[in-house]
Design a protein around this motif. Structure first.
Motif, PDB file in Angstrom:
ATOM      1  N   UNK A 626      28.516  34.789  35.872  1.00  0.00           N
ATOM      2  CA  UNK A 626      28.857  35.419  34.593  1.00  0.00           C
ATOM      3  C   UNK A 626      30.132  34.789  34.032  1.00  0.00           C
ATOM      4  N   UNK A 627      30.097  34.386  32.784  1.00  0.00           N
ATOM      5  CA  UNK A 627      31.171  33.590  32.193  1.00  0.00           C
ATOM      6  C   UNK A 627      32.417  34.414  31.871  1.00  0.00           C
ATOM      7  N   UNK A 628      32.239  35.608  31.330  1.00  0.00           N
ATOM      8  CA  UNK A 628      33.389  36.398  30.893  1.00  0.00           C
ATOM      9  C   UNK A 628      34.351  36.717  32.044  1.00  0.00           C
ATOM     10  N   UNK A 629      33.872  37.132  33.237  1.00  0.00           N
ATOM     11  CA  UNK A 629      34.810  37.390  34.334  1.00  0.00           C
ATOM     12  C   UNK A 629      35.641  36.165  34.707  1.00  0.00           C
ATOM     13  N   UNK A 630      35.080  34.968  34.572  1.00  0.00           N
ATOM     14  CA  UNK A 630      35.846  33.752  34.863  1.00  0.00           C
ATOM     15  C   UNK A 630      37.038  33.640  33.922  1.00  0.00           C
ATOM     16  N   UNK A 631      36.790  33.853  32.632  1.00  0.00           N
ATOM     17  CA  UNK A 631      37.863  33.790  31.644  1.00  0.00           C
ATOM     18  C   UNK A 631      38.904  34.888  31.884  1.00  0.00           C
ATOM     19  N   UNK A 632      38.422  36.078  32.230  1.00  0.00           N
ATOM     20  CA  UNK A 632      39.336  37.195  32.457  1.00  0.00           C
ATOM     21  C   UNK A 632      40.250  36.935  33.645  1.00  0.00           C
ATOM     22  N   UNK A 633      39.706  36.362  34.711  1.00  0.00           N
ATOM     23  CA  UNK A 633      40.522  36.068  35.896  1.00  0.00           C
ATOM     24  C   UNK A 633      41.586  35.027  35.557  1.00  0.00           C
ATOM     25  N   UNK A 634      41.208  34.002  34.792  1.00  0.00           N
ATOM     26  CA  UNK A 634      42.182  32.990  34.407  1.00  0.00           C
ATOM     27  C   UNK A 634      43.251  33.603  33.498  1.00  0.00           C
ATOM     28  N   UNK A 635      42.822  34.477  32.593  1.00  0.00           N
ATOM     29  CA  UNK A 635      43.764  35.140  31.688  1.00  0.00           C
ATOM     30  C   UNK A 635      44.777  35.966  32.486  1.00  0.00           C
ATOM     31  N   UNK A 636      44.284  36.740  33.435  1.00  0.00           N
ATOM     32  CA  UNK A 636      45.172  37.583  34.235  1.00  0.00           C
ATOM     33  C   UNK A 636      46.164  36.724  35.030  1.00  0.00           C
ATOM     34  N   UNK A 637      45.657  35.644  35.602  1.00  0.00           N
ATOM     35  CA  UNK A 637      46.509  34.777  36.413  1.00  0.00           C
ATOM     36  C   UNK A 637      47.632  34.169  35.580  1.00  0.00           C
ATOM     37  N   UNK A 638      47.284  33.610  34.425  1.00  0.00           N
ATOM     38  CA  UNK A 638      48.295  32.982  33.574  1.00  0.00           C
ATOM     39  C   UNK A 638      49.246  34.018  32.981  1.00  0.00           C
ATOM     40  N   UNK A 639      48.723  35.177  32.641  1.00  0.00           N
ATOM     41  CA  UNK A 639      49.556  36.243  32.088  1.00  0.00           C
ATOM     42  C   UNK A 639      50.599  36.703  33.101  1.00  0.00           C
ATOM     43  N   UNK A 640      50.184  36.790  34.373  1.00  0.00           N
ATOM     44  CA  UNK A 640      51.119  37.207  35.419  1.00  0.00           C
ATOM     45  C   UNK A 640      52.203  36.148  35.629  1.00  0.00           C
ATOM     46  N   UNK A 641      51.800  34.874  35.625  1.00  0.00           N
ATOM     47  CA  UNK A 641      52.781  33.802  35.768  1.00  0.00           C
ATOM     48  C   UNK A 641      53.808  33.860  34.639  1.00  0.00           C
ATOM     49  N   UNK A 642      53.330  34.085  33.438  1.00  0.00           N
ATOM     50  CA  UNK A 642      54.228  34.103  32.270  1.00  0.00           C
ATOM     51  C   UNK A 642      55.206  35.270  32.352  1.00  0.00           C
ATOM     52  N   UNK A 643      54.688  36.464  32.599  1.00  0.00           N
ATOM     53  CA  UNK A 643      55.551  37.652  32.595  1.00  0.00           C
ATOM     54  C   UNK A 643      56.484  37.687  33.804  1.00  0.00           C
ATOM     55  N   UNK A 644      56.001  37.215  34.950  1.00  0.00           N
ATOM     56  CA  UNK A 644      56.784  37.318  36.183  1.00  0.00           C
ATOM     57  C   UNK A 644      57.764  36.170  36.354  1.00  0.00           C
TER      58      UNK A 644
END
Length: 933
Positions: A626-644
């Motif tokens: 499923x394509x959407x979960x792949x994008x969501x996981x990448x989004x979460x990962x990059x978002x955490x790197x940015x905020x943290x």
């Protein structure tokens, strides 16, 4: 003189509260005891609060009650009692009775009904009653004679308190519960009637009978949905009255014991000693023996003698074991030193003491920026002193001059021959270093003593340690400074409040040390871990924190902008697939898109029954294509790197030093590994390009380089040493690629024909087994079916039988003794190793297998840090350790001394332990951390 109240304890409420609120505790034989200890501690506190009262303890009995006959679904939704709680009930009942408390447990009714009956009898006799419970249902019992006490929040509730909390008086509580229902007891109530609606009905029309007698007036009430509410009430009238019957506490239970017959009885010491022996409550055993050994005192009236016996049992440990009787309350003298004479007197006492405790009071928890406000001391139990030097609120009494005080204290604090004890002394060392005082001679740290003694039994802050080991409740910071946005800094607190708080810190520290060091002396390997690893490491970590690491804020800013652009693009792609815009951070909105709109399979649900959007679920959905979960996981990962990291790290640069100063924690992880915070350096990804870019921002200053030294496969090498498997030993001794060697054995191919994929799978097997991975977990890791993964594991154990023997041996040892050990004697206790719940037990077994390896690796790098720190101090090299992450040390070194540093450093780190295989250290050099690694 007013009559002492009858105290009625909701024992079942205490039991569940203790079980869920406190950390697990277990005997070496695997018997859970945390709930028993917690309840007895709460009873002890109650005895102090009501020293002249009869305290009666009431528990629910086994089996159904009359309410189950009224309504089959009553409490039906509640999960069954956990096995680890069930086995503690009988020992708790035995302890309560042996302590001399009146005890009631009546079949066919609940504890609430017994309490209600006793409360009614006391009310008729005009005798005051205190009900100790956390159950809101009990509010219906409150009247002019009956008060509720919630010991968790230290609050009391009389009739006015009921009105303040609920908006109605005690006489309407039953109808309140009946109308809105009670999910915890599965009382149905009236559908659509919640707290606000029920309150509106009762305030507007009166009790439930009045409401139904005036049903036509419901529509006129200022309640949301009032127009249709009357019909709802009529449609559910029978359910409402059934709910009222279920919610009503009985007041007429037949009891074998009436209130006049309830008396506190002397404790049965012989029974208690036997119970405490089985439950391993050592300190309480010691108290009974000490009390029994004291000289006889003058006899007292009978009722008072019985009361005093319970007081004695629950009293604080005495300072002098030769005193005639144990005091019911701990007494300590706390002094605030405002004159030179008083200060000089304490200076003399400190200089002649064989050991003294000290503690700093400051304006911040950040040691690198905190301002010193005062220092406290203790040289003997029962007395402490505080020297204020920087309180600045209006009306502060004259304080001693800061420069004078620090100059007078400097020789004592810097003298390594004068032994000192602190609680979290690294903080105090760093604070005083900023005032030019190089503290030496900190021989002990109570936080570390507790941590070494048992890393899992409790948190290691002063408040928790005092309660656990001294049975003393401390003055908490919130008590003197307040909470939230209005919380004061310590310099703003008046001395009449600040003085006792600060002096107590030092006195408690000394008392804790005396207790903890005695227990450590009984276990020589743990005393060695304290003396040879944890205590020498503390000043090393303090120096690393003070020096800090240089960070390129501009580079992080550029990366932050790039991450923002990537996140915007990922959002766009996500919305395109979803066909709508939504909040990616909202699990609810995401769940609607994934499961309702896109129709993806629901793999797991939350505790509230909603389809889960957790990381593990998204990962599994991604594996299904499923394509959407792949994008969501990448989004979460990059978002955490940015905020943290990319956003946060520049903000954490200290304006005084221009560097980032992380805080290392010695007493957090169960296995002995260090952790860090502000920032947490352990979690910066190294396998992703974005994570490595963050490491590139940790840079060397001009004229210097960073050198990163890392232990190679240290846990696998420790596994080989512990398991003594010939195949693994041979592979490491001959410096073969152990993953390739494993692949050759498991996949049955010659060593030179092993493919990259096979090596990658073998690596997953090697590391997976260290962490107790199952065949199912391995299958997911390497992308095969469970049967194939099981075959690989069987083949691995056939080729390396020593590993399997080690695992079985470790499980058995852990089960028998309740703990496992590292190579250096550090213990990890496993309170759930004999749990009846198979999933919990297997989790503990996995921890037992891994902990000796992970803990030994932690001990090795700690030993190396101590050795390296001393070598650097003696070598004259312009170099220092600036970071420690996992199995890696990062040093800052002058460019022309890199080779000399490397030549001396690697052998020292390799000598961190003597194993039956080589301990290899690899090092890299660069202008930034990524290059060096």
């Amino acid at each position: 003189m007013s009559q002492a109240p009858l105290v009625l304890v909701d024992g079942s409420s205490y039991l569940y509260r203790a079980f869920h609120a406190l950390p697990p505790l277990m005997t070496s034989a695997g018997l859970p005891t945390g709930a028993v200890k917690g309840v007895l501690n709460m009873l002890r506190s109650l005895c102090k609060q009501y020293p002249d009262s009869v305290i009666t303890v009431i528990f629910d009995a086994k089996g159904p009650t009359f309410r189950d006959e009224l309504f089959a679904e009553y409490k039906a939704q509640r999960p069954s009692m956990p096995d680890d709680l069930r086995v503690q009930i009988e020992p708790l009942h035995q302890c309560v009775q042996a302590l001399g408390f009146p005890f009631l447990c009546v079949e066919g009714v609940e504890a609430d009904d017994v309490i209600g009956t006793l409360a009614r009898s006391s009310t008729l006799a005009e005798r005051p009653v205190v009900i100790s419970t956390g159950d809101k249902d009990m509010a219906q019992l409150v009247n002019g004679h009956v008060t509720l006490v919630n010991t968790m929040y230290n609050t009391t509730m009389d009739s006015a308190g009921v009105v303040e909390k609920f908006g109605i008086g005690p006489e309407l509580i039953i109808d309140y519960l009946a109308l809105m229902g009670d999910k915890s007891d599965n009382i149905p109530g009236v559908p659509g009637v919640g707290e606000k609606t029920a309150l509106g009905l009762l305030v507007g029309l009166g009790d439930m009978d009045a409401i139904y007698n005036s049903i036509d007036q419901v529509a006129t009430l200022p309640i949301r949905g009032a127009k249709t509410l009357g019909q709802k009430l009529l449609d559910n009238r029978d359910m409402a009255y059934l709910s009222r019957e279920l919610a009503t506490i009985k007041l007429d239970v037949e009891l074998d014991l009436n209130i006049d017959e309830m008396q506190m009885q002397p404790p049965q010491d012989d029974i208690l000693l036997e119970l405490y022996e089985r439950l391993q409550f050592k300190s309480w055993q010691d108290e009974i023996r000490r009390r029994s050994a004291t000289p006889a005192v003058a006899p007292k009236p009978k009722a008072q003698a019985a009361r005093s016996a319970v007081d004695d049992l629950f009293a604080e440990p005495t300072i002098d074991t030769e005193v005639a009787a144990v005091e019911p309350e701990y007494q300590a003298a706390f002094h605030t030193l405002l004159t030179e004479d008083a200060f000089v007197d304490w200076l003399q006492r400190l200089s002649t003491a064989t050991l003294f405790a000290f503690d700093t009071e400051t304006t911040s928890v950040d040691a690198q920026q905190a301002r010193l406000v005062g220092i406290s001391f203790a040289v003997a139990e029962g007395e402490g002193a505080y020297v204020p030097i920087a309180h600045d609120y209006m009306g502060v009494p004259q304080q001693l001059d800061q420069d004078y005080v620090l100059a007078a204290l400097r020789p004592l604090l810097e003298d390594p021959a004068i032994a000192k004890v602190c609680q979290n002394g690294k903080y105090d060392i760093n604070v005083l270093a900023r005032y030019g005082i190089n503290v030496q001679g900190v021989r002990f740290d109570t936080m570390l003593e507790s941590y070494v003694l048992n890393s899992t039994v409790t948190r290691h802050n002063m408040d928790d340690l005092a309660l656990r080991y001294l049975n003393r409740s401390t003055i908490r910071f919130e008590d003197v400074a307040g909470k939230g946005a209005k919380q004061l800094t310590f310099n703003q607190i008046s001395l009449d409040v600040a003085g006792p708080y600060a002096a107590e810190d030092a006195e408690i520290t000394l008392c804790l040390h005396n207790r903890l060091i005695k227990e450590l002396q009984d276990i020589p390997p743990l005393r060695e871990v304290l003396d040879n690893i944890e205590m020498p490491l503390m000043p090393v970590l303090a120096r690393i924190e003070r020096y800090g690491a240089l960070v390129d804020a501009h580079l992080l800013g550029v990366q932050s902008l790039e991450l923002a652009a990537k996140l915007t693009e990922l959002e766009r792609q996500t919305f395109e697939i979803a066909g709508e815009e939504f909040n990616l951070a909202s699990p609810k909105q995401l769940g609607v898109v994934l499961y309702e709109k896109l129709g993806l399979p629901v793999l797991s649900k939350t505790a509230k029954g909603q389809p889960s959007t957790a990381e593990a679920v998204l990962s599994e959905l991604a594996e299904q294509g499923h394509e959407l979960p792949v994008l969501l996981m990448e989004y979460r990962s990059l978002s955490k790197l940015k905020s943290t990291y990319t956003d946060r790290l520049p903000e954490q640069i200290n304006p005084l030093t221009g560097r980032i100063h992380t805080s290392y924690h010695q007493a957090v992880t169960a296995t002995g590994r260090l952790s860090s915070s502000d920032p947490n350096l352990q979690n910066i990804p190294i396998r992703t390009a974005e994570g490595r870019r963050i490491r590139q921002a940790f840079v060397a200053p001009k004229g210097y380089k960073l050198l990163a030294a890392d232990y190679s496969q240290i846990e696998l090498r420790i596994m080989a040493h512990l398991a003594q498997d010939p195949g693994l030993l041979d592979a490491f001794r001959h410096d073969r690629d152990v993953h390739k060697a494993t692949a050759s054995e498991v996949f049955g191919v010659p060593l030179d024909e092993v493919t990259n994929d096979q090596r990658r799978s073998a690596k997953a097997i090697n590391f997976g087994l260290i962490y107790g991975m199952s065949a199912h977990g391995l299958a997911k890791q390497i992308g095969c079916d469970r049967g194939q993964a099981k075959m690989y594991m069987d083949r691995y154990f056939a080729r390396y039988p020593g590993v399997l023997d080690y695992m079985e041996r470790t499980r058995t040892q852990a089960s028998e003794q309740g703990y496992v050990e590292t190579l250096f004697g550090r213990r990890l206790y496993l309170p759930e190793i004999n749990a009846k719940n198979a999933a919990i037990r297997k989790g503990a077994e996995r921890t037992a297998i891994n902990a000796p390896m992970q803990g030994s690796a932690a001990d090795i790098i700690k030993r190396a840090m101590i050795t390296v720190d001393q070598w650097l101090a003696d070598s004259g090299l312009d170099a220092r350790v600036i970071l420690q992450v996992h199995d890696e040390l990062v040093l800052e070194v002058r460019e022309d001394q890199v080779d000399e540093l490397r030549a001396g450093l690697l052998p020292l780190m390799s000598a961190g332990a003597t194993l039956d295989v080589p301990l290899i250290v690899e090092a890299g050099v660069g202008d930034n951390w990524d290059q060096a690694h």
